[in-house]
Design a protein around this motif. Structure first.
Motif, PDB file in Angstrom:
ATOM      1  N   THR A 170    -111.501 -50.164 -60.821  1.00 52.75           N
ATOM      2  CA  THR A 170    -111.468 -48.484 -61.218  1.00 52.75           C
ATOM      3  C   THR A 170    -110.096 -48.427 -61.908  1.00 52.75           C
ATOM      4  N   PRO A 171    -109.877 -47.438 -62.798  1.00 52.04           N
ATOM      5  CA  PRO A 171    -108.673 -47.158 -63.097  1.00 52.04           C
ATOM      6  C   PRO A 171    -107.412 -46.939 -62.189  1.00 52.04           C
ATOM      7  N   ASP A 172    -107.925 -46.460 -61.043  1.00 55.66           N
ATOM      8  CA  ASP A 172    -106.963 -46.315 -59.812  1.00 55.66           C
ATOM      9  C   ASP A 172    -106.884 -47.823 -59.137  1.00 55.66           C
ATOM     10  N   GLY A 173    -107.378 -48.820 -59.498  1.00 53.37           N
ATOM     11  CA  GLY A 173    -107.418 -49.966 -58.703  1.00 53.37           C
ATOM     12  C   GLY A 173    -108.749 -50.295 -57.928  1.00 53.37           C
ATOM     13  N   TRP A 174    -108.750 -51.322 -57.084  1.00 53.77           N
ATOM     14  CA  TRP A 174    -110.259 -51.672 -56.472  1.00 53.77           C
ATOM     15  C   TRP A 174    -110.496 -50.545 -55.440  1.00 53.77           C
ATOM     16  N   ARG A 175    -112.086 -50.408 -55.516  1.00 56.19           N
ATOM     17  CA  ARG A 175    -112.485 -49.399 -54.518  1.00 56.19           C
ATOM     18  C   ARG A 175    -113.768 -50.117 -54.103  1.00 56.19           C
ATOM     19  N   PHE A 176    -113.966 -49.871 -52.716  1.00 54.22           N
ATOM     20  CA  PHE A 176    -115.471 -50.266 -52.310  1.00 54.22           C
ATOM     21  C   PHE A 176    -116.571 -49.181 -52.760  1.00 54.22           C
ATOM     22  N   GLN A 177    -117.726 -49.781 -53.374  1.00 54.80           N
ATOM     23  CA  GLN A 177    -118.675 -49.029 -53.981  1.00 54.80           C
ATOM     24  C   GLN A 177    -120.043 -48.972 -53.042  1.00 54.80           C
ATOM     25  N   GLU A 178    -120.056 -50.157 -52.260  1.00 54.67           N
ATOM     26  CA  GLU A 178    -121.148 -50.070 -51.489  1.00 54.67           C
ATOM     27  C   GLU A 178    -120.659 -50.772 -50.287  1.00 54.67           C
ATOM     28  N   ALA A 179    -121.349 -50.416 -49.063  1.00 51.92           N
ATOM     29  CA  ALA A 179    -121.037 -51.028 -47.754  1.00 51.92           C
ATOM     30  C   ALA A 179    -122.461 -51.037 -47.175  1.00 51.92           C
ATOM     31  N   LYS A 180    -122.430 -52.159 -46.452  1.00 50.46           N
ATOM     32  CA  LYS A 180    -123.593 -52.231 -45.492  1.00 50.46           C
ATOM     33  C   LYS A 180    -122.991 -52.754 -44.089  1.00 50.46           C
ATOM     34  N   ILE A 181    -122.978 -52.139 -43.106  1.00 53.13           N
ATOM     35  CA  ILE A 181    -122.598 -52.407 -41.938  1.00 53.13           C
ATOM     36  C   ILE A 181    -123.534 -52.617 -40.888  1.00 53.13           C
ATOM     37  N   ASN A 182    -123.448 -53.705 -40.225  1.00 52.96           N
ATOM     38  CA  ASN A 182    -124.618 -54.229 -39.321  1.00 52.96           C
ATOM     39  C   ASN A 182    -124.057 -54.392 -37.782  1.00 52.96           C
ATOM     40  N   LEU A 183    -124.700 -53.845 -36.935  1.00 51.90           N
ATOM     41  CA  LEU A 183    -124.100 -53.982 -35.524  1.00 51.90           C
ATOM     42  C   LEU A 183    -124.331 -55.359 -35.201  1.00 51.90           C
ATOM     43  N   ALA A 184    -123.374 -56.148 -34.611  1.00 54.14           N
ATOM     44  CA  ALA A 184    -123.693 -57.386 -33.975  1.00 54.14           C
ATOM     45  C   ALA A 184    -123.728 -57.234 -32.382  1.00 54.14           C
ATOM     46  N   TRP A 185    -123.119 -56.632 -31.846  1.00 53.33           N
ATOM     47  CA  TRP A 185    -123.079 -56.331 -30.151  1.00 53.33           C
ATOM     48  C   TRP A 185    -122.248 -55.140 -30.096  1.00 53.33           C
ATOM     49  N   GLN A 186    -122.370 -54.552 -28.862  1.00 49.13           N
ATOM     50  CA  GLN A 186    -121.574 -53.445 -28.154  1.00 49.13           C
ATOM     51  C   GLN A 186    -121.752 -53.679 -26.605  1.00 49.13           C
ATOM     52  N   GLN A 187    -120.254 -53.038 -26.201  1.00 52.29           N
ATOM     53  CA  GLN A 187    -120.277 -53.163 -24.868  1.00 52.29           C
ATOM     54  C   GLN A 187    -119.779 -51.776 -24.233  1.00 52.29           C
ATOM     55  N   GLU A 188    -120.367 -51.219 -23.363  1.00 49.98           N
ATOM     56  CA  GLU A 188    -119.654 -49.955 -22.693  1.00 49.98           C
ATOM     57  C   GLU A 188    -119.317 -50.183 -21.442  1.00 49.98           C
ATOM     58  N   ASP A 189    -118.229 -49.522 -20.976  1.00 48.44           N
ATOM     59  CA  ASP A 189    -117.882 -49.740 -19.546  1.00 48.44           C
ATOM     60  C   ASP A 189    -118.413 -48.374 -18.813  1.00 48.44           C
TER      61      ASP A 189
END
Length: 132
Positions: free
Chosen positions: A113-132
Motif C-alpha cells: 500500500t502507499p503506507d507499506g505492506w499490510r495484511f489484506q486477508e487472514a485465515k487462522i486455523n486452530l491446530a491445538w489448545q490446552q486448558e489447565d
C-alpha cells in the motif's frame, strides 16, 4: 524495492501483530491490516473491515497474552505476498504460568500500500489448545 526487503517488511507484520495483541492496543491494527481486511478464524468466524476487526479484538480481550510466531514463510509476487506462520498464544495471569495455550496455523495475504505492506486477508486455523 528488493524482494528481500519486501519479505522482511511482510515478516515484520507478524511481529507487530504479536506486539499489538500482547500490549492491548487494537487501534494499532490499522498499521498491520488494510481497511478492507477479511479475517477468518474459528473464534470470530468471518470478520470484514478493519473497524470490525478492532471491535472484535476489544470485545474478546482475555487478559494478558504472549503471542509467538515461527516458521514464517513468505512468497512475494510484485505488490502481493502470501505468508504463512505458526503462532503460539499463551494466556496468563500476571506472575503465573499460562492457564490456556493455543497453537494456530496462519495463512495471510499481504499487499503493498502507499503506507507499506499490510495484511489484506487472514485465515487462522486452530491446530491445538490446552486448558489447565
Amino acid at each position: 524495492m528488493s524482494e528481500i526487503a519486501d519479505r522482511l517488511e511482510v515478516a515484520e507484520l507478524f511481529a507487530r501483530l504479536a506486539w499489538v495483541l500482547d500490549e492491548g492496543t487494537p487501534d494499532d491494527l490499522r498499521q498491520i491490516y488494510t481497511k478492507d481486511v477479511v479475517v477468518r478464524s474459528p473464534r470470530g468466524g468471518e470478520i470484514r473491515g478493519i473497524d470490525d476487526v478492532i471491535a472484535f479484538v476489544r470485545e474478546t480481550d482475555d487478559g494478558p497474552t504472549q503471542h509467538v510466531h515461527g516458521d514464517v514463510l513468505i512468497s512475494v509476487d510484485g505488490d502481493r505476498a502470501d505468508a504463512t506462520a505458526n503462532q503460539l498464544a499463551f494466556f496468563y495471569r500476571d506472575g503465573e504460568a499460562p492457564h490456556h495455550r493455543t497453537g494456530l496455523r496462519l495463512k495471510y495475504t499481504a499487499v503493498r500500500t502507499p503506507d507499506g505492506w499490510r495484511f489484506q486477508e487472514a485465515k487462522i486455523n486452530l491446530a491445538w489448545q490446552q486448558e489447565d
